[in-house]
Design a protein around this motif. Structure first.
Motif, mmCIF file in Angstrom:
data_model
loop_
_atom_site.group_PDB
_atom_site.id
_atom_site.type_symbol
_atom_site.label_atom_id
_atom_site.label_comp_id
_atom_site.label_asym_id
_atom_site.label_seq_id
_atom_site.Cartn_x
_atom_site.Cartn_y
_atom_site.Cartn_z
ATOM 1 N N ASP A 184 0.870 -1.189 0.000
ATOM 2 C CA ASP A 184 0.000 0.000 0.000
ATOM 3 C C ASP A 184 0.905 1.238 0.000
ATOM 4 O O ASP A 184 1.530 1.554 1.008
ATOM 5 C CB ASP A 184 -0.907 -0.056 1.235
ATOM 6 C CG ASP A 184 -1.898 1.101 1.305
ATOM 7 O OD1 ASP A 184 -1.672 2.119 0.609
ATOM 8 O OD2 ASP A 184 -2.866 1.003 2.080
ATOM 9 N N GLU A 185 0.978 1.889 -1.151
ATOM 10 C CA GLU A 185 1.920 3.005 -1.338
ATOM 11 C C GLU A 185 1.204 4.345 -1.403
ATOM 12 O O GLU A 185 1.674 5.305 -2.025
ATOM 13 C CB GLU A 185 2.766 2.730 -2.596
ATOM 14 C CG GLU A 185 3.504 1.395 -2.466
ATOM 15 C CD GLU A 185 4.458 1.041 -3.604
ATOM 16 O OE1 GLU A 185 4.627 1.867 -4.526
ATOM 17 O OE2 GLU A 185 5.035 -0.065 -3.564
ATOM 18 N N VAL A 186 0.064 4.428 -0.708
ATOM 19 C CA VAL A 186 -0.774 5.625 -0.797
ATOM 20 C C VAL A 186 -0.046 6.891 -0.281
ATOM 21 O O VAL A 186 -0.339 7.997 -0.731
ATOM 22 C CB VAL A 186 -2.141 5.365 -0.115
ATOM 23 C CG1 VAL A 186 -2.002 5.061 1.333
ATOM 24 C CG2 VAL A 186 -3.088 6.490 -0.324
ATOM 25 N N TYR A 187 0.968 6.698 0.597
ATOM 26 C CA TYR A 187 1.725 7.868 1.085
ATOM 27 C C TYR A 187 3.107 7.998 0.427
ATOM 28 O O TYR A 187 3.956 8.739 0.935
ATOM 29 C CB TYR A 187 1.905 7.787 2.608
ATOM 30 C CG TYR A 187 0.593 7.827 3.369
ATOM 31 C CD1 TYR A 187 -0.098 9.025 3.539
ATOM 32 C CD2 TYR A 187 0.042 6.674 3.895
ATOM 33 C CE1 TYR A 187 -1.304 9.058 4.214
ATOM 34 C CE2 TYR A 187 -1.171 6.694 4.579
ATOM 35 C CZ TYR A 187 -1.837 7.893 4.727
ATOM 36 O OH TYR A 187 -3.039 7.942 5.397
ATOM 37 N N ALA A 188 3.335 7.276 -0.676
ATOM 38 C CA ALA A 188 4.691 7.229 -1.262
ATOM 39 C C ALA A 188 5.236 8.614 -1.611
ATOM 40 O O ALA A 188 6.439 8.856 -1.519
ATOM 41 C CB ALA A 188 4.689 6.346 -2.502
ATOM 42 N N ARG A 189 4.374 9.536 -1.991
ATOM 43 C CA ARG A 189 4.860 10.862 -2.381
ATOM 44 C C ARG A 189 5.091 11.765 -1.175
ATOM 45 O O ARG A 189 5.757 12.795 -1.287
ATOM 46 C CB ARG A 189 3.855 11.548 -3.334
ATOM 47 C CG ARG A 189 3.652 10.851 -4.661
ATOM 48 C CD ARG A 189 4.928 10.758 -5.488
ATOM 49 N NE ARG A 189 5.571 12.030 -5.799
ATOM 50 C CZ ARG A 189 5.139 12.918 -6.694
ATOM 51 N NH1 ARG A 189 4.055 12.666 -7.389
ATOM 52 N NH2 ARG A 189 5.795 14.037 -6.920
ATOM 53 N N ILE A 190 4.511 11.386 -0.034
ATOM 54 C CA ILE A 190 4.647 12.248 1.151
ATOM 55 C C ILE A 190 5.825 11.731 1.961
ATOM 56 O O ILE A 190 5.689 10.999 2.936
ATOM 57 C CB ILE A 190 3.319 12.327 1.917
ATOM 58 C CG1 ILE A 190 2.250 12.810 0.932
ATOM 59 C CG2 ILE A 190 3.437 13.276 3.117
ATOM 60 C CD1 ILE A 190 0.861 12.774 1.425
ATOM 61 N N LEU A 191 6.987 12.084 1.453
ATOM 62 C CA LEU A 191 8.254 11.547 1.921
ATOM 63 C C LEU A 191 9.132 12.739 2.261
ATOM 64 O O LEU A 191 9.226 13.673 1.478
ATOM 65 C CB LEU A 191 8.842 10.776 0.733
ATOM 66 C CG LEU A 191 9.828 9.677 0.993
ATOM 67 C CD1 LEU A 191 9.159 8.551 1.771
ATOM 68 C CD2 LEU A 191 10.324 9.111 -0.356
ATOM 69 N N PHE A 192 9.782 12.702 3.453
ATOM 70 C CA PHE A 192 10.518 13.891 3.886
ATOM 71 C C PHE A 192 11.991 13.883 3.495
ATOM 72 O O PHE A 192 12.679 14.890 3.655
ATOM 73 C CB PHE A 192 10.315 14.099 5.389
ATOM 74 C CG PHE A 192 8.862 14.291 5.726
ATOM 75 C CD1 PHE A 192 8.120 15.264 5.058
ATOM 76 C CD2 PHE A 192 8.212 13.498 6.650
ATOM 77 C CE1 PHE A 192 6.769 15.445 5.317
ATOM 78 C CE2 PHE A 192 6.855 13.662 6.926
ATOM 79 C CZ PHE A 192 6.143 14.638 6.252
ATOM 80 N N SER A 193 12.498 12.747 3.027
ATOM 81 C CA SER A 193 13.850 12.748 2.469
ATOM 82 C C SER A 193 14.013 11.522 1.580
ATOM 83 O O SER A 193 13.278 10.541 1.720
ATOM 84 C CB SER A 193 14.906 12.728 3.583
ATOM 85 O OG SER A 193 14.747 11.561 4.336
ATOM 86 N N LYS B 111 -4.294 11.185 -1.070
ATOM 87 C CA LYS B 111 -3.317 11.844 -0.192
ATOM 88 C C LYS B 111 -2.325 12.667 -1.005
ATOM 89 O O LYS B 111 -2.113 13.851 -0.714
ATOM 90 C CB LYS B 111 -2.571 10.790 0.640
ATOM 91 C CG LYS B 111 -3.455 9.717 1.247
ATOM 92 C CD LYS B 111 -4.299 10.167 2.419
ATOM 93 C CE LYS B 111 -5.177 9.023 2.905
ATOM 94 N NZ LYS B 111 -5.941 9.291 4.084
ATOM 95 N N SER B 112 -1.711 12.077 -2.044
ATOM 96 C CA SER B 112 -0.663 12.778 -2.804
ATOM 97 C C SER B 112 -1.202 14.016 -3.513
ATOM 98 O O SER B 112 -0.468 14.969 -3.730
ATOM 99 C CB SER B 112 -0.062 11.864 -3.862
ATOM 100 O OG SER B 112 0.451 10.720 -3.269
ATOM 101 N N PHE B 113 -2.456 13.959 -3.926
ATOM 102 C CA PHE B 113 -3.010 15.078 -4.695
ATOM 103 C C PHE B 113 -4.204 15.723 -3.983
ATOM 104 O O PHE B 113 -4.963 16.469 -4.601
ATOM 105 C CB PHE B 113 -3.396 14.592 -6.104
ATOM 106 C CG PHE B 113 -2.224 14.031 -6.860
ATOM 107 C CD1 PHE B 113 -1.307 14.876 -7.467
ATOM 108 C CD2 PHE B 113 -2.002 12.666 -6.919
ATOM 109 C CE1 PHE B 113 -0.196 14.369 -8.124
ATOM 110 C CE2 PHE B 113 -0.896 12.138 -7.580
ATOM 111 C CZ PHE B 113 0.010 12.997 -8.188
#
Ligand SMILES: Cc1ncc(COP(=O)(O)O)c(C=O)c1O
Length: 394
Positions: free
Chosen positions: A203-212, A236-238
């Motif tokens: 489940d990669e629904v937060y893959a873009r909300i990455l801090f580094s 989440k990403s958009f």
């Protein structure tokens, strides 16, 4: 006589919604509440995405469409995954659904048999064990513990694999801990899946909300594309939660099976949202980068403030938009702290047991309010912390 099928009794709800209802009730009574309970971004989709939606409706893109999703969007998703996380998948391996949850449940319906065992993270998204049980399978938790920086202990997972295990579900960055699974953990998980011929539902629904760093999907490890289903979407990403659009990326045989399930249930995701989603993926205003930069600032500010509160301890999350706070040193239960915060301070957070027994000593706060509100939430929490400071001293 009302008879409800027994599978429904196997399902659980989501704890966040119960807190949200109580918070809304308090607001109706005139109380000021800072909402940090739901995982809903306080952003809205970028203007070109909204324009694209309007234009799509005006152009008559409001018909039934392909059960698998609009071909141009499937192409755009394949290209986007290559561009943003080096996932090599063809458009024919993509299937659209109304929301990530729907993509997830279709994948689970396609892959899990009654009597199977399915491994899932504790704490984790409560729908994984719930829907597993609903399918007549057994949900087997594996821990994400603070002493391991909330990384999975793959040896523990290996010990829990039995001949009945058919799948591992995981979510990185994880809701609620914010952990991004390390490359070493992914490599070990992949080896385990290959050794026991398991499906991997990522489940990669937060893959873009990455801090580094750059997101690494388990799909890209050798041999994993044939046994992995990626779940992702636009919520989440958009910041498109209410648009209800998610997708699965999987081997074609899995997509074929899911396609038949789509035909038997919702027929297709709305055509105009799919057309507008192509614009979201294009991201011509760099909205994702701006949003993540804002979440990063909120994380830094809020986590630093939480760690100054007596009895609170919080590791900075590497991704997603949650702060996961250990409250055991308050001397109170997480439910008591949740109640004090909501009823006396007007700050809505969720007691961690909503995410599994591993969350018992924690509270989750979402970073989905503006920085001035987060600052005020910290002040309010500081004020009510006298309750547990006094109790600890007694
Ligand atoms: C881990 C995880 N997966 C899936 C979802 C659901 O996404 P959607 O709103 O697209 O169904 C959420 C939402 O909170 C989530 O936290």
């Amino acid at each position: 006589m009302t008879r409800i099928a027994s599978r429904v009794s196997q399902l659980n709800g989501e704890g966040a919604l119960a807190v949200y209802s109580r918070a809304k009730e308090l607001e109706r009574q005139g109380r000021s509440i800072i909402h940090l309970e739901l995982g809903e971004p306080d952003f809205h989709p970028a203007a070109p995405v909204v324009d694209a939606l309007r234009n799509a409706v005006a152009a008559g893109r409001d018909r039934y469409c392909s059960t698998r999703g609009v071909p141009a969007l499937r192409e755009a998703i394949a290209e986007y995954l290559k561009r943003t996380r080096s996932v090599d998948a063809a458009a024919e391996q993509v299937l659209l659904a109304p929301g990530c949850k729907m993509a997830l449940s279709l994948a689970m319906m396609a892959l899990i048999e009654p009597g199977d065992e399915v491994l899932y993270p504790d704490p984790g998204f409560p729908i994984y064990p719930s829907f597993t049980r609903g399918l007549g399978a057994t949900a087997v938790p594996f821990g994400l513990e603070e002493k391991n920086k909330f990384q999975p202990d793959v040896e523990e997972i290996a010990r829990k694999v039995t001949p009945r295990t058919s799948a591992i579900i995981f979510n990185s960055p994880n809701n609620p801990t914010g952990t991004v699974f390390s490359q070493a953990a992914l490599v070990k998980l992949a080896a385990l899946a290959a050794r026991h011929n398991l499906w991997m539902i990522s489940d990669e629904v937060y893959a873009r909300i990455l801090f580094s760093g750059e997101y690494k999907s388990i799909w890209s490890l050798p041999g994993m594309a044939e046994r992995t289903v990626i779940i992702d979407g636009f919520s989440k990403s958009f910041a498109m939660t209410g648009w209800r659009l998610g997708y699965a990326v999987a081997p074609v045989e899995v997509i074929d099976a899911m396609d038949l399930l789509v035909l038997n249930t919702f027929t297709c995701a709305a055509e105009f949202t799919q057309v507008a989603a192509i614009e979201a993926l294009r991201d011509s205003t760099n909205a994702v980068e701006a949003m993540v930069a804002e979440y990063r600032q909120r994380r830094d500010q809020f986590v630093a403030g939480l760690n100054k509160i007596h009895g609170f301890r919080c590791q900075a999350p590497d991704g997603a938009f949650y702060a996961w706070v250990n409250i055991e040193n308050t001397g109170l239960s997480a439910e008591e702290v949740q109640k004090l915060l909501l009823e006396e301070a007007g700050v809505a957070g969720i007691a961690g047991a909503a995410f599994g027994p591993g969350g018992k000593k924690y509270l989750r706060f979402s970073l989905v309010s503006a920085r001035n509100l987060l600052e005020e939430a910290l002040e309010r929490i500081q004020r009510v912390s006298v309750h547990w400071r006094a109790a600890v001293l007694r």
